[in-house]
Design a protein around this motif. Sequence first.
Motif, PDB file in Angstrom:
ATOM      1  N   ASP A 142      -9.256   5.164  -2.728  1.00  0.00           N
ATOM      2  CA  ASP A 142      -9.063   3.900  -2.013  1.00  0.00           C
ATOM      3  C   ASP A 142      -7.590   3.570  -1.817  1.00  0.00           C
ATOM      4  O   ASP A 142      -7.257   2.632  -1.077  1.00  0.00           O
ATOM      5  N   ALA A 143      -6.688   4.306  -2.449  1.00  0.00           N
ATOM      6  CA  ALA A 143      -5.259   3.961  -2.436  1.00  0.00           C
ATOM      7  C   ALA A 143      -4.687   3.893  -1.020  1.00  0.00           C
ATOM      8  O   ALA A 143      -3.878   3.009  -0.716  1.00  0.00           O
ATOM      9  N   GLN A 144      -5.091   4.789  -0.143  1.00  0.00           N
ATOM     10  CA  GLN A 144      -4.561   4.762   1.223  1.00  0.00           C
ATOM     11  C   GLN A 144      -4.979   3.484   1.947  1.00  0.00           C
ATOM     12  O   GLN A 144      -4.154   2.820   2.575  1.00  0.00           O
ATOM     13  N   ALA A 145      -6.258   3.133   1.846  1.00  0.00           N
ATOM     14  CA  ALA A 145      -6.741   1.902   2.486  1.00  0.00           C
ATOM     15  C   ALA A 145      -6.045   0.680   1.895  1.00  0.00           C
ATOM     16  O   ALA A 145      -5.671  -0.248   2.622  1.00  0.00           O
ATOM     17  N   ILE A 146      -5.831   0.669   0.586  1.00  0.00           N
ATOM     18  CA  ILE A 146      -5.159  -0.446  -0.072  1.00  0.00           C
ATOM     19  C   ILE A 146      -3.745  -0.604   0.472  1.00  0.00           C
ATOM     20  O   ILE A 146      -3.311  -1.711   0.808  1.00  0.00           O
ATOM     21  N   ALA A 147      -3.007   0.498   0.565  1.00  0.00           N
ATOM     22  CA  ALA A 147      -1.631   0.451   1.087  1.00  0.00           C
ATOM     23  C   ALA A 147      -1.615  -0.046   2.533  1.00  0.00           C
ATOM     24  O   ALA A 147      -0.755  -0.849   2.909  1.00  0.00           O
ATOM     25  N   GLN A 148      -2.562   0.396   3.343  1.00  0.00           N
ATOM     26  CA  GLN A 148      -2.627  -0.038   4.741  1.00  0.00           C
ATOM     27  C   GLN A 148      -2.955  -1.526   4.841  1.00  0.00           C
ATOM     28  O   GLN A 148      -2.376  -2.246   5.659  1.00  0.00           O
ATOM     29  N   ILE A 149      -3.872  -1.995   4.015  1.00  0.00           N
ATOM     30  CA  ILE A 149      -4.245  -3.418   4.017  1.00  0.00           C
ATOM     31  C   ILE A 149      -3.057  -4.269   3.584  1.00  0.00           C
ATOM     32  O   ILE A 149      -2.755  -5.289   4.208  1.00  0.00           O
ATOM     33  N   GLN A 150      -2.349  -3.844   2.537  1.00  0.00           N
ATOM     34  CA  GLN A 150      -1.192  -4.600   2.074  1.00  0.00           C
ATOM     35  C   GLN A 150      -0.137  -4.693   3.165  1.00  0.00           C
ATOM     36  O   GLN A 150       0.418  -5.763   3.411  1.00  0.00           O
ATOM     37  N   ALA A 151       0.129  -3.589   3.846  1.00  0.00           N
ATOM     38  CA  ALA A 151       1.134  -3.588   4.919  1.00  0.00           C
ATOM     39  C   ALA A 151       0.708  -4.486   6.077  1.00  0.00           C
ATOM     40  O   ALA A 151       1.490  -5.311   6.561  1.00  0.00           O
ATOM     41  N   ALA A 152      -0.540  -4.357   6.523  1.00  0.00           N
ATOM     42  CA  ALA A 152      -1.025  -5.141   7.664  1.00  0.00           C
ATOM     43  C   ALA A 152      -1.037  -6.641   7.350  1.00  0.00           C
ATOM     44  O   ALA A 152      -0.604  -7.460   8.164  1.00  0.00           O
ATOM     45  N   ALA A 153      -1.531  -6.999   6.159  1.00  0.00           N
ATOM     46  CA  ALA A 153      -1.601  -8.413   5.791  1.00  0.00           C
ATOM     47  C   ALA A 153      -0.193  -8.991   5.588  1.00  0.00           C
ATOM     48  O   ALA A 153       0.079 -10.124   5.991  1.00  0.00           O
ATOM     49  N   SER A 154       0.705  -8.214   4.981  1.00  0.00           N
ATOM     50  CA  SER A 154       2.080  -8.675   4.776  1.00  0.00           C
ATOM     51  C   SER A 154       2.781  -8.901   6.107  1.00  0.00           C
ATOM     52  O   SER A 154       3.484  -9.897   6.297  1.00  0.00           O
ATOM     53  N   GLN A 155       2.589  -7.971   7.028  1.00  0.00           N
ATOM     54  CA  GLN A 155       3.207  -8.109   8.347  1.00  0.00           C
ATOM     55  C   GLN A 155       2.680  -9.336   9.076  1.00  0.00           C
ATOM     56  O   GLN A 155       3.449 -10.096   9.656  1.00  0.00           O
ATOM     57  N   ALA A 156       1.376  -9.540   9.047  1.00  0.00           N
ATOM     58  CA  ALA A 156       0.781 -10.697   9.725  1.00  0.00           C
ATOM     59  C   ALA A 156       1.273 -12.001   9.097  1.00  0.00           C
ATOM     60  O   ALA A 156       1.602 -12.959   9.806  1.00  0.00           O
ATOM     61  N   ALA A 157       1.348 -12.039   7.764  1.00  0.00           N
ATOM     62  CA  ALA A 157       1.813 -13.252   7.080  1.00  0.00           C
ATOM     63  C   ALA A 157       3.290 -13.501   7.382  1.00  0.00           C
ATOM     64  O   ALA A 157       3.697 -14.641   7.609  1.00  0.00           O
ATOM     65  N   PHE A 158       4.097 -12.438   7.402  1.00  0.00           N
ATOM     66  CA  PHE A 158       5.526 -12.598   7.687  1.00  0.00           C
ATOM     67  C   PHE A 158       5.727 -13.110   9.103  1.00  0.00           C
ATOM     68  O   PHE A 158       6.521 -14.022   9.327  1.00  0.00           O
ATOM     69  N   THR A 179       1.935   4.268  -5.403  1.00  0.00           N
ATOM     70  CA  THR A 179       1.987   3.203  -6.408  1.00  0.00           C
ATOM     71  C   THR A 179       0.584   2.716  -6.736  1.00  0.00           C
ATOM     72  O   THR A 179       0.225   2.549  -7.910  1.00  0.00           O
ATOM     73  N   TRP A 180      -0.235   2.477  -5.704  1.00  0.00           N
ATOM     74  CA  TRP A 180      -1.594   1.981  -5.942  1.00  0.00           C
ATOM     75  C   TRP A 180      -2.478   3.053  -6.564  1.00  0.00           C
ATOM     76  O   TRP A 180      -3.322   2.743  -7.415  1.00  0.00           O
ATOM     77  N   ARG A 181      -2.297   4.308  -6.200  1.00  0.00           N
ATOM     78  CA  ARG A 181      -3.082   5.393  -6.813  1.00  0.00           C
ATOM     79  C   ARG A 181      -2.799   5.438  -8.316  1.00  0.00           C
ATOM     80  O   ARG A 181      -3.710   5.555  -9.130  1.00  0.00           O
ATOM     81  N   GLU A 182      -1.521   5.297  -8.676  1.00  0.00           N
ATOM     82  CA  GLU A 182      -1.134   5.297 -10.091  1.00  0.00           C
ATOM     83  C   GLU A 182      -1.716   4.078 -10.812  1.00  0.00           C
ATOM     84  O   GLU A 182      -2.199   4.188 -11.941  1.00  0.00           O
ATOM     85  N   ALA A 183      -1.668   2.909 -10.178  1.00  0.00           N
ATOM     86  CA  ALA A 183      -2.231   1.698 -10.785  1.00  0.00           C
ATOM     87  C   ALA A 183      -3.724   1.877 -11.048  1.00  0.00           C
ATOM     88  O   ALA A 183      -4.222   1.508 -12.118  1.00  0.00           O
ATOM     89  N   ILE A 184      -4.414   2.450 -10.088  1.00  0.00           N
ATOM     90  CA  ILE A 184      -5.858   2.671 -10.236  1.00  0.00           C
ATOM     91  C   ILE A 184      -6.125   3.652 -11.369  1.00  0.00           C
ATOM     92  O   ILE A 184      -6.998   3.436 -12.211  1.00  0.00           O
ATOM     93  N   GLU A 185      -5.353   4.731 -11.403  1.00  0.00           N
ATOM     94  CA  GLU A 185      -5.546   5.766 -12.419  1.00  0.00           C
ATOM     95  C   GLU A 185      -5.337   5.217 -13.828  1.00  0.00           C
ATOM     96  O   GLU A 185      -6.099   5.513 -14.735  1.00  0.00           O
ATOM     97  N   PHE A 186      -4.285   4.406 -14.017  1.00  0.00           N
ATOM     98  CA  PHE A 186      -3.931   3.929 -15.353  1.00  0.00           C
ATOM     99  C   PHE A 186      -4.406   2.506 -15.652  1.00  0.00           C
ATOM    100  O   PHE A 186      -4.206   2.011 -16.757  1.00  0.00           O
ATOM    101  N   GLY A 187      -5.004   1.825 -14.664  1.00  0.00           N
ATOM    102  CA  GLY A 187      -5.519   0.476 -14.885  1.00  0.00           C
ATOM    103  C   GLY A 187      -4.428  -0.552 -15.121  1.00  0.00           C
ATOM    104  O   GLY A 187      -4.631  -1.520 -15.842  1.00  0.00           O
ATOM    105  N   ASP A 188      -3.254  -0.342 -14.513  1.00  0.00           N
ATOM    106  CA  ASP A 188      -2.124  -1.249 -14.689  1.00  0.00           C
ATOM    107  C   ASP A 188      -1.471  -1.540 -13.357  1.00  0.00           C
ATOM    108  O   ASP A 188      -0.607  -0.791 -12.938  1.00  0.00           O
ATOM    109  N   PRO A 189      -1.877  -2.575 -12.654  1.00  0.00           N
ATOM    110  CA  PRO A 189      -2.896  -3.555 -13.008  1.00  0.00           C
ATOM    111  C   PRO A 189      -4.297  -2.999 -12.707  1.00  0.00           C
ATOM    112  O   PRO A 189      -4.449  -1.942 -12.104  1.00  0.00           O
ATOM    113  N   GLN A 190      -5.301  -3.753 -13.122  1.00  0.00           N
ATOM    114  CA  GLN A 190      -6.663  -3.420 -12.732  1.00  0.00           C
ATOM    115  C   GLN A 190      -6.793  -3.725 -11.237  1.00  0.00           C
ATOM    116  O   GLN A 190      -6.181  -4.660 -10.743  1.00  0.00           O
TER     117      GLN A 190
END
Length: 176
Positions: A16-32, A53-64
Amino acid sequence: MSESINVEVRPAKERDAQAIAQIQAAASQAAFKAQFPGEAMPEFDSLKKSQSTWREAIEFGDPQVLVAVVGGEVVGFTGFDRSRDPKTPATMGEIWALFVRPSHWGKSVGLALWDGARDELVEEGCTKVTAWVPLGYERALRFFDMAGFKREMTSIKTVLVGLTRIEEIRFKRDLK
Protein backbone atom coordinates in the motif's frame (compact mmCIF):
# COMPACT_ATOMS: atom_id res chain seq x y z
CA MET A 1 -23.39 18.09 1.89
CA SER A 2 -21.47 14.98 2.83
CA GLU A 3 -21.94 11.77 0.87
CA SER A 4 -21.38 8.53 2.79
CA ILE A 5 -19.94 5.46 1.07
CA ASN A 6 -18.93 1.96 2.19
CA VAL A 7 -15.39 2.30 3.58
CA GLU A 8 -13.27 -0.62 4.77
CA VAL A 9 -10.47 0.30 7.21
CA ARG A 10 -7.65 -2.18 7.62
CA PRO A 11 -3.98 -2.25 8.66
CA ALA A 12 -1.73 -1.11 5.84
CA LYS A 13 0.41 -3.62 3.98
CA GLU A 14 3.79 -2.85 2.44
CA ARG A 15 2.22 -2.98 -1.03
CA ASP A 16 0.00 0.00 0.00
CA ALA A 17 3.02 2.32 0.36
CA GLN A 18 2.83 3.62 -3.22
CA ALA A 19 -0.87 4.51 -2.92
CA ILE A 20 -0.22 6.13 0.47
CA ALA A 21 2.57 8.32 -0.96
CA GLN A 22 0.37 9.34 -3.91
CA ILE A 23 -2.57 10.19 -1.62
CA GLN A 24 -0.34 12.26 0.67
CA ALA A 25 1.07 14.20 -2.29
CA ALA A 26 -2.33 14.80 -3.93
CA ALA A 27 -4.05 15.85 -0.69
CA SER A 28 -1.12 18.08 0.34
CA GLN A 29 -1.10 19.79 -3.04
CA ALA A 30 -4.85 20.38 -2.98
CA ALA A 31 -4.71 21.74 0.58
CA PHE A 32 -1.74 24.00 -0.24
CA LYS A 33 -3.47 25.39 -3.33
CA ALA A 34 -6.54 26.18 -1.20
CA GLN A 35 -4.40 27.96 1.41
CA PHE A 36 -2.05 29.77 -0.98
CA PRO A 37 -3.92 30.28 -4.29
CA GLY A 38 -1.59 31.33 -7.09
CA GLU A 39 1.62 30.53 -5.20
CA ALA A 40 4.11 27.90 -6.34
CA MET A 41 3.99 24.60 -4.47
CA PRO A 42 6.86 24.07 -2.04
CA GLU A 43 9.21 21.18 -2.66
CA PHE A 44 7.82 18.06 -0.97
CA ASP A 45 9.61 14.75 -0.62
CA SER A 46 9.73 12.85 -3.87
CA LEU A 47 7.09 10.16 -4.30
CA LYS A 48 9.85 7.55 -4.29
CA LYS A 49 11.26 8.82 -0.97
CA SER A 50 7.77 9.15 0.53
CA GLN A 51 6.86 5.64 -0.62
CA SER A 52 10.04 4.29 1.00
CA THR A 53 9.29 6.14 4.23
CA TRP A 54 5.75 4.73 4.41
CA ARG A 55 6.89 1.21 3.48
CA GLU A 56 9.35 1.34 6.39
CA ALA A 57 6.67 2.70 8.76
CA ILE A 58 4.34 -0.14 7.78
CA GLU A 59 7.07 -2.75 8.16
CA PHE A 60 8.16 -1.58 11.63
CA GLY A 61 4.82 -0.21 12.91
CA ASP A 62 6.30 3.23 13.61
CA PRO A 63 3.85 4.84 13.27
CA GLN A 64 1.01 2.37 12.95
CA VAL A 65 -0.77 2.82 9.62
CA LEU A 66 -4.37 2.11 8.63
CA VAL A 67 -5.75 2.49 5.13
CA ALA A 68 -9.28 3.20 3.91
CA VAL A 69 -10.39 1.09 0.97
CA VAL A 70 -13.37 1.79 -1.28
CA GLY A 71 -14.18 -0.61 -4.09
CA GLY A 72 -10.78 -2.30 -3.76
CA GLU A 73 -8.88 1.03 -4.04
CA VAL A 74 -6.88 2.63 -1.23
CA VAL A 75 -8.36 6.14 -0.92
CA GLY A 76 -6.97 7.33 2.42
CA PHE A 77 -4.68 6.52 5.30
CA THR A 78 -3.78 7.50 8.83
CA GLY A 79 -0.54 7.13 10.74
CA PHE A 80 -0.78 7.22 14.54
CA ASP A 81 1.09 6.17 17.66
CA ARG A 82 2.28 7.64 20.94
CA SER A 83 2.74 11.40 21.00
CA ARG A 84 6.05 12.71 19.64
CA ASP A 85 5.74 15.89 21.71
CA PRO A 86 8.32 16.19 24.51
CA LYS A 87 7.25 15.57 28.09
CA THR A 88 3.94 13.93 27.26
CA PRO A 89 2.75 10.92 29.27
CA ALA A 90 2.83 7.43 27.76
CA THR A 91 -0.99 7.55 27.66
CA MET A 92 -0.95 10.39 25.09
CA GLY A 93 -1.48 9.26 21.52
CA GLU A 94 -1.03 11.30 18.35
CA ILE A 95 -2.48 11.29 14.89
CA TRP A 96 0.76 11.72 12.92
CA ALA A 97 -0.99 11.89 9.54
CA LEU A 98 -4.51 11.61 8.12
CA PHE A 99 -4.92 12.06 4.38
CA VAL A 100 -7.74 11.27 1.96
CA ARG A 101 -7.60 11.35 -1.83
CA PRO A 102 -9.25 14.67 -2.84
CA SER A 103 -11.78 12.81 -5.02
CA HIS A 104 -13.07 11.21 -1.79
CA TRP A 105 -13.23 14.31 0.41
CA GLY A 106 -16.63 14.74 2.08
CA LYS A 107 -17.50 11.04 1.83
CA SER A 108 -16.80 9.99 5.47
CA VAL A 109 -13.41 8.39 4.64
CA GLY A 110 -11.57 10.59 7.15
CA LEU A 111 -14.11 9.76 9.84
CA ALA A 112 -13.71 6.02 9.22
CA LEU A 113 -9.93 6.38 9.51
CA TRP A 114 -10.26 8.43 12.70
CA ASP A 115 -12.58 5.80 14.20
CA GLY A 116 -10.05 3.06 13.40
CA ALA A 117 -7.11 4.99 14.84
CA ARG A 118 -9.09 5.91 17.97
CA ASP A 119 -10.00 2.27 18.61
CA GLU A 120 -6.35 1.19 18.24
CA LEU A 121 -5.08 3.96 20.52
CA VAL A 122 -7.63 3.07 23.22
CA GLU A 123 -6.63 -0.61 22.92
CA GLU A 124 -3.01 0.44 23.54
CA GLY A 125 -3.96 2.27 26.72
CA CYS A 126 -4.01 5.85 25.46
CA THR A 127 -6.46 8.14 27.24
CA LYS A 128 -5.89 11.32 25.17
CA VAL A 129 -4.84 12.07 21.60
CA THR A 130 -3.37 15.05 19.78
CA ALA A 131 -2.93 16.11 16.16
CA TRP A 132 -0.91 18.97 14.64
CA VAL A 133 -2.82 20.78 11.88
CA PRO A 134 -1.67 23.65 9.62
CA LEU A 135 -3.66 26.77 10.52
CA GLY A 136 -4.60 27.57 6.93
CA TYR A 137 -5.92 24.11 6.03
CA GLU A 138 -9.59 24.89 6.62
CA ARG A 139 -10.86 21.42 5.69
CA ALA A 140 -8.52 19.72 8.19
CA LEU A 141 -9.31 22.28 10.91
CA ARG A 142 -13.06 21.68 10.44
CA PHE A 143 -12.53 17.90 10.45
CA PHE A 144 -10.74 17.89 13.81
CA ASP A 145 -13.26 20.35 15.27
CA MET A 146 -16.12 18.06 14.19
CA ALA A 147 -14.28 14.98 15.52
CA GLY A 148 -14.40 16.48 19.01
CA PHE A 149 -10.86 17.82 19.26
CA LYS A 150 -10.20 21.15 20.98
CA ARG A 151 -7.63 23.65 19.74
CA GLU A 152 -4.78 24.44 22.13
CA MET A 153 -4.33 28.11 21.30
CA THR A 154 -0.98 28.39 23.11
CA SER A 155 0.57 25.57 21.06
CA ILE A 156 0.94 27.37 17.72
CA LYS A 157 4.34 26.72 16.13
CA THR A 158 5.97 27.39 12.76
CA VAL A 159 7.32 24.51 10.66
CA LEU A 160 9.08 24.44 7.33
CA VAL A 161 7.45 22.63 4.40
CA GLY A 162 10.11 22.85 1.75
CA LEU A 163 11.02 26.55 1.88
CA THR A 164 7.56 27.65 3.01
CA ARG A 165 6.87 28.43 6.66
CA ILE A 166 3.52 27.12 7.86
CA GLU A 167 1.94 27.67 11.26
CA GLU A 168 0.45 24.63 12.96
CA ILE A 169 -1.80 24.27 15.96
CA ARG A 170 -2.16 21.27 18.24
CA PHE A 171 -5.60 19.76 18.69
CA LYS A 172 -6.34 17.52 21.68
CA ARG A 173 -9.18 15.35 22.93
CA ASP A 174 -10.03 12.61 25.40
CA LEU A 175 -10.42 9.10 24.08
CA LYS A 176 -13.28 8.15 26.41
